[in-house]
Design a protein around this motif. Structure first.
Motif, PDB file in Angstrom:
ATOM      1  N   MET A 120     -10.888   9.269   0.744  1.00  0.00           N
ATOM      2  CA  MET A 120     -11.533   8.377   1.713  1.00  0.00           C
ATOM      3  C   MET A 120     -11.050   8.725   3.114  1.00  0.00           C
ATOM      4  SD  MET A 120      -9.473   4.815   0.771  1.00  0.00           S
ATOM      5  CE  MET A 120      -9.539   5.024  -1.021  1.00  0.00           C
ATOM      6  N   PRO A 121     -11.845   8.382   4.127  1.00  0.00           N
ATOM      7  CA  PRO A 121     -11.414   8.628   5.506  1.00  0.00           C
ATOM      8  C   PRO A 121     -10.165   7.822   5.849  1.00  0.00           C
ATOM      9  CG  PRO A 121     -13.774   8.163   5.402  1.00  0.00           C
ATOM     10  CD  PRO A 121     -13.203   7.841   4.057  1.00  0.00           C
ATOM     11  N   ALA A 122      -9.492   8.221   6.920  1.00  0.00           N
ATOM     12  CA  ALA A 122      -8.227   7.591   7.300  1.00  0.00           C
ATOM     13  C   ALA A 122      -8.376   6.092   7.524  1.00  0.00           C
ATOM     14  CB  ALA A 122      -7.663   8.274   8.548  1.00  0.00           C
ATOM     15  N   GLY A 123      -9.440   5.690   8.232  1.00  0.00           N
ATOM     16  CA  GLY A 123      -9.628   4.268   8.514  1.00  0.00           C
ATOM     17  C   GLY A 123      -9.779   3.446   7.251  1.00  0.00           C
ATOM     18  N   ASN A 124     -10.574   3.950   6.311  1.00  0.00           N
ATOM     19  CA  ASN A 124     -10.749   3.251   5.036  1.00  0.00           C
ATOM     20  C   ASN A 124      -9.445   3.187   4.256  1.00  0.00           C
ATOM     21  OD1 ASN A 124     -13.345   3.409   5.929  1.00  0.00           O
ATOM     22  ND2 ASN A 124     -14.216   4.217   4.049  1.00  0.00           N
ATOM     23  N   PHE A 125      -8.670   4.273   4.340  1.00  0.00           N
ATOM     24  CA  PHE A 125      -7.414   4.326   3.591  1.00  0.00           C
ATOM     25  C   PHE A 125      -6.415   3.308   4.146  1.00  0.00           C
ATOM     26  CE2 PHE A 125      -3.353   6.610   2.471  1.00  0.00           C
ATOM     27  CZ  PHE A 125      -3.473   6.433   1.105  1.00  0.00           C
ATOM     28  N   ILE A 126      -6.390   3.138   5.456  1.00  0.00           N
ATOM     29  CA  ILE A 126      -5.507   2.134   6.059  1.00  0.00           C
ATOM     30  C   ILE A 126      -5.982   0.734   5.685  1.00  0.00           C
ATOM     31  CG2 ILE A 126      -4.782   1.127   8.257  1.00  0.00           C
ATOM     32  CD1 ILE A 126      -4.723   3.982   9.387  1.00  0.00           C
ATOM     33  N   ASN A 127      -7.294   0.490   5.730  1.00  0.00           N
ATOM     34  CA  ASN A 127      -7.819  -0.829   5.345  1.00  0.00           C
ATOM     35  C   ASN A 127      -7.529  -1.138   3.888  1.00  0.00           C
ATOM     36  OD1 ASN A 127      -8.843  -1.359   7.889  1.00  0.00           O
ATOM     37  ND2 ASN A 127     -10.844  -0.441   7.436  1.00  0.00           N
ATOM     38  N   PHE A 128      -7.585  -0.126   3.056  1.00  0.00           N
ATOM     39  CA  PHE A 128      -7.242  -0.295   1.642  1.00  0.00           C
ATOM     40  C   PHE A 128      -5.778  -0.713   1.502  1.00  0.00           C
ATOM     41  CE2 PHE A 128      -5.372   2.289  -1.934  1.00  0.00           C
ATOM     42  CZ  PHE A 128      -5.706   1.400  -2.941  1.00  0.00           C
ATOM     43  N   GLY A 129      -4.896  -0.098   2.303  1.00  0.00           N
ATOM     44  CA  GLY A 129      -3.494  -0.494   2.285  1.00  0.00           C
ATOM     45  C   GLY A 129      -3.296  -1.926   2.739  1.00  0.00           C
ATOM     46  N   LYS A 130      -4.116  -2.376   3.699  1.00  0.00           N
ATOM     47  CA  LYS A 130      -4.017  -3.773   4.162  1.00  0.00           C
ATOM     48  C   LYS A 130      -4.385  -4.744   3.049  1.00  0.00           C
ATOM     49  CE  LYS A 130      -4.880  -2.731   9.040  1.00  0.00           C
ATOM     50  NZ  LYS A 130      -5.826  -2.836  10.183  1.00  0.00           N
ATOM     51  N   GLU A 131      -5.323  -4.345   2.188  1.00  0.00           N
ATOM     52  CA  GLU A 131      -5.663  -5.183   1.025  1.00  0.00           C
ATOM     53  C   GLU A 131      -4.436  -5.390   0.143  1.00  0.00           C
ATOM     54  OE1 GLU A 131      -8.839  -3.548  -1.212  1.00  0.00           O
ATOM     55  OE2 GLU A 131     -10.337  -3.765   0.385  1.00  0.00           O
ATOM     56  N   ALA A 132      -3.649  -4.329  -0.009  1.00  0.00           N
ATOM     57  CA  ALA A 132      -2.459  -4.410  -0.869  1.00  0.00           C
ATOM     58  C   ALA A 132      -1.409  -5.351  -0.303  1.00  0.00           C
ATOM     59  CB  ALA A 132      -1.870  -3.016  -1.067  1.00  0.00           C
ATOM     60  N   LEU A 133      -1.482  -5.627   0.996  1.00  0.00           N
ATOM     61  CA  LEU A 133      -0.526  -6.556   1.622  1.00  0.00           C
ATOM     62  C   LEU A 133      -0.993  -8.008   1.526  1.00  0.00           C
ATOM     63  CD1 LEU A 133       0.312  -4.535   4.867  1.00  0.00           C
ATOM     64  CD2 LEU A 133       1.716  -4.748   2.796  1.00  0.00           C
ATOM     65  N   ASP A 134      -2.233  -8.213   1.098  1.00  0.00           N
ATOM     66  CA  ASP A 134      -2.798  -9.568   1.008  1.00  0.00           C
ATOM     67  C   ASP A 134      -2.845 -10.007  -0.448  1.00  0.00           C
ATOM     68  OD1 ASP A 134      -4.233 -11.893   1.062  1.00  0.00           O
ATOM     69  OD2 ASP A 134      -5.880 -11.097   2.284  1.00  0.00           O
ATOM     70  N   PRO A 135      -1.966 -10.924  -0.874  1.00  0.00           N
ATOM     71  CA  PRO A 135      -1.928 -11.353  -2.283  1.00  0.00           C
ATOM     72  C   PRO A 135      -3.256 -11.888  -2.789  1.00  0.00           C
ATOM     73  CG  PRO A 135       0.022 -12.119  -1.123  1.00  0.00           C
ATOM     74  CD  PRO A 135      -0.905 -11.565  -0.078  1.00  0.00           C
ATOM     75  N   GLU A 136      -4.065 -12.447  -1.899  1.00  0.00           N
ATOM     76  CA  GLU A 136      -5.351 -12.991  -2.322  1.00  0.00           C
ATOM     77  C   GLU A 136      -6.327 -11.907  -2.764  1.00  0.00           C
ATOM     78  OE1 GLU A 136      -6.259 -16.223  -2.674  1.00  0.00           O
ATOM     79  OE2 GLU A 136      -4.131 -16.625  -2.306  1.00  0.00           O
ATOM     80  N   LYS A 137      -6.100 -10.676  -2.301  1.00  0.00           N
ATOM     81  CA  LYS A 137      -7.012  -9.577  -2.615  1.00  0.00           C
ATOM     82  C   LYS A 137      -6.482  -8.674  -3.718  1.00  0.00           C
ATOM     83  CE  LYS A 137      -9.101  -9.479   1.978  1.00  0.00           C
ATOM     84  NZ  LYS A 137      -9.387  -8.688   3.198  1.00  0.00           N
ATOM     85  N   HIS A 138      -5.314  -8.991  -4.260  1.00  0.00           N
ATOM     86  CA  HIS A 138      -4.731  -8.154  -5.315  1.00  0.00           C
ATOM     87  C   HIS A 138      -5.605  -8.148  -6.554  1.00  0.00           C
ATOM     88  CE1 HIS A 138      -0.327  -8.271  -3.693  1.00  0.00           C
ATOM     89  NE2 HIS A 138      -1.138  -7.521  -2.962  1.00  0.00           N
ATOM     90  N   LEU A 139      -5.873  -6.952  -7.079  1.00  0.00           N
ATOM     91  CA  LEU A 139      -6.628  -6.844  -8.323  1.00  0.00           C
ATOM     92  C   LEU A 139      -5.814  -7.324  -9.520  1.00  0.00           C
ATOM     93  CD1 LEU A 139      -8.406  -3.420  -7.730  1.00  0.00           C
ATOM     94  CD2 LEU A 139      -9.418  -5.693  -7.660  1.00  0.00           C
ATOM     95  N   ALA A 140      -4.516  -7.495  -9.319  1.00  0.00           N
ATOM     96  CA  ALA A 140      -3.693  -8.061 -10.391  1.00  0.00           C
ATOM     97  C   ALA A 140      -4.171  -9.450 -10.757  1.00  0.00           C
ATOM     98  CB  ALA A 140      -2.227  -8.118  -9.956  1.00  0.00           C
ATOM     99  N   ASN A 141      -4.786 -10.149  -9.819  1.00  0.00           N
ATOM    100  CA  ASN A 141      -5.333 -11.468 -10.113  1.00  0.00           C
ATOM    101  C   ASN A 141      -6.411 -11.393 -11.174  1.00  0.00           C
ATOM    102  OD1 ASN A 141      -3.706 -12.564  -8.066  1.00  0.00           O
ATOM    103  ND2 ASN A 141      -5.280 -12.197  -6.503  1.00  0.00           N
TER     104      ASN A 141
END
Length: 604
Positions: A120-141
């Protein structure tokens, strides 16, 4: 997909290596978890393999970027693992890694939090990392669930995990194990074993079918179960393939289960290997495929989908007979309302997009989307594909282009510009306004209604320090500078096409120069004459490769023109180039007024 553009570089400044990007830990898994606990950080794991192209693209072009490194190093303990070696094997299995690259985020104890896949492009990759910092967006849920999943809801839950490429093996096995014999021997349960059990002739799902073979045959029919074992035994055959071992043990195993599969598997292998052994005989390949279906389709209709459609569609736009057969198969799949239809239409759409025929690609993505909805299948990814192609078409219609350069620190403070051949005044070179390189970055923008032949130039005020050819086309494209002085352009269709043409063309020219060097010696001995003949044979093969495998299979007419201009018109030493005239006449029928045609005529 990343496209490499070959350039001629004149590097006249000394430079030092820059250390930036993601800093990956080099210890073992235990030490990585210990560091994450000490720093109170989430762990980011990049699962890759040595043969994975998208993995290499991310490692070379995205991970080293300064903005990517700044974000990931600040927020995560970063770790790379080869999924086929060392600790990577067990950890890939633990986290359900099934494709590459896969990115896993865990807490400091190694408990799964979030996941993503692919380049993925750099911007998408950074946004993906931001998802990992948000517990509400964790796929572990989704995996753990906020509540207990009932037995009735588990098939739907497994499908949801499957669609999102999340680990499902443990829940799948637990669910199947919990079923009574009456609940197990049903079409629904068998379909789950097919979907989630993999294609190998081993493992939990396979053993479940083997242990209940007779009951499944009585309930669902012997032919359906035989077809299941045919596909698993075919997979087993490929474990032997390439090692010159006999397939006899596989056929014996099938006989032990009550099935004679030798002829069917052997005929499958014939069509698998036909084009490898007869690379240009597409008509013969179609004939073999038709004969295969005539022999076996009555007992196994899914053969039309796999392997036949899969094998044929992978070679679209290389031969008219094969193309017609692919679309015939698609029509037959539509008529039978095959559950494979969305995938078939999606495959055709992908090939149109790769050929830059975006309107046709959009048409078939819409067909795939409509059929998926009608069949009740998950259509999320197809919906995204439709929107992506629509956006791409809009970009091309507007004609705006932007090239964003990064990694040019060695040229800080110098000027860079684009140049291109004028599409209105043939032979005239147009230069864009120069911009300064600051902090290793620059941005060059403009507008064009057609792909332009041009390139980059970097100046120190008096002379060019770096120059290189490329194609300017509508869109936004990241640029980096490779260690060997080559430009690297991402996501550019025409640059990718011409680059692949160049690879053959320049290899052709290298051999041509060697042959000329021998001929120019005058009186040559017998050994030299033999070498010249060998060179001539190589040249004929490479010329055929350029014309047939590269030029002809390029469905986009402008790409054809670019390839013709870059190589096809220059493959003969003779000044008389009748083959070049033939190509120009062919292209006139496709793009009669395009400036590339006029440029070719002028250069001839």
């Amino acid at each position: 997909m990343k496209n490499l553009i070959s350039v001629f570089a004149i590097l006249m400044l000394s430079f030092s290596a820059y250390t930036q990007g993601i800093k990956f830990e080099h210890g073992d898994w235990a030490s990585v978890k210990a560091k994450a606990q000490q720093e109170n950080k989430i762990i980011f794991i990049d699962f890759y393999t040595s043969w994975c192209g998208p993995c290499k693209q991310m490692a070379k072009n995205i991970f080293p970027l300064e903005n990517v490194g700044d974000f990931y190093n600040k927020n995560f303990v970063c770790y790379k693992l080869d999924a086929e070696k060392g600790e990577g094997v067990a950890l890939a299995k633990k986290y359900g890694v099934k494709s590459y690259p896969t990115y896993i985020f865990t807490d400091s104890k190694g408990e799964f939090l979030h996941q993503g896949n692919g380049s993925m492009p750099a911007g998408n990759f950074i946004n993906f990392g931001k998802e990992a910092l948000d517990p509400e967006k964790h796929l572990a849920n989704l995996i753990g669930g906020k509540k207990e999943i009932s037995k009735e809801d588990m098939p739907r839950h497994l499908q949801e995990l499957f669609d999102k490429k999340l680990p499902y093996d443990e829940k799948f096995q637990a669910y199947i194990t919990s079923l009574s014999q009456e609940e197990l021997i049903t079409q629904q349960s068998f379909d789950l074993l097919l979907k989630f059990g993999g294609s190998a002739a081993n493992g939990f799902a396979y053993e479940t079918v083997v242990n209940n073979k007779t009951a499944f045959e009585e309930k669902l029919g012997k032919q359906m179960i035989e077809n299941y074992f045919y596909r698993r035994m075919l997979s087993r055959v490929y474990e032997y393939k390439g090692r010159k071992e006999s397939y006899a043990p596989v056929f014996e195993e099938a006989r032990g289960l009550g099935y004679e599969l030798e002829d069917k598997i052997e005929q499958t292998l014939v069509i698998y290997g036909y084009l490898k052994n007869n690379p240009h005989d597409f008509e013969g390949f179609v004939t073999k495929c038709k004969a295969f279906l005539k022999a076996y389709e009555y007992e196994d209709p899914a053969l039309k989908e796999y392997p036949v459609f899969t094998m044929c569609s992978g070679r679209l736009f290389r031969n008219e007979v094969l193309d017609a057969y692919v679309f015939q198969l698609a029509s037959e799949l539509e008529a039978s309302k095959s559950e494979y239809l969305p995938r078939a239409y999606g495959t055709i759409a992908q090939h149109y997009n790769k050929a830059n025929l975006l309107e046709k690609g959009l048409e078939y993505y819409n067909k795939a989307l409509a059929s998926a909805k009608e069949l009740g299948q998950n259509a999320e990814m197809l919906g995204k594909a439709v929107e992506y192609v629509k956006t791409r078409i809009q970009i091309i219609e507007k004609g705006n282009y932007t090239f964003n350069g990064k990694g040019f620190e060695r040229y800080n403070g110098l000027a860079v510009n684009l140049w291109y051949y004028s599409p209105t005044k043939i032979g005239k070179i147009v230069e864009t306004e120069k911009v300064a390189i600051k902090d290793g970055e620059f941005s060059l923008s403009g507008n064009t209604q057609t792909p332009l032949m041009g390139g980059f130039e970097i100046y120190d005020g008096k002379k060019k320090l770096l120059q290189g050819d490329m194609i300017i086309e509508a869109g936004t494209y990241p640029l980096t500078l490779g260690e060997n002085g080559s430009f690297e352009v991402e996501q550019s269709f025409y640059n990718w096409t011409v680059y692949n043409g160049w690879k053959t063309f320049y290899a052709y020219k290298d051999i041509l120069k060697k042959m000329w060097a021998l001929e120019d010696k005058g009186n040559v001995d017998e050994a030299a004459k033999q070498q010249i003949e060998a060179y001539k044979q190589q040249l004929e093969v490479m010329k055929a490769e350029y014309i047939s495998a590269i030029y002809k299979k390029s469905a986009d007419p402008v790409a054809k023109a670019l390839l013709a201009l870059e190589g096809k018109l220059y493959v003969n030493k003779s000044k008389q180039n009748t083959s070049g005239d033939k190509v120009i006449n062919e292209l006139k029928n496709l793009i009669p007024n395009h400036y590339l045609i006029k440029t070719m005529q002028k250069k001839q």
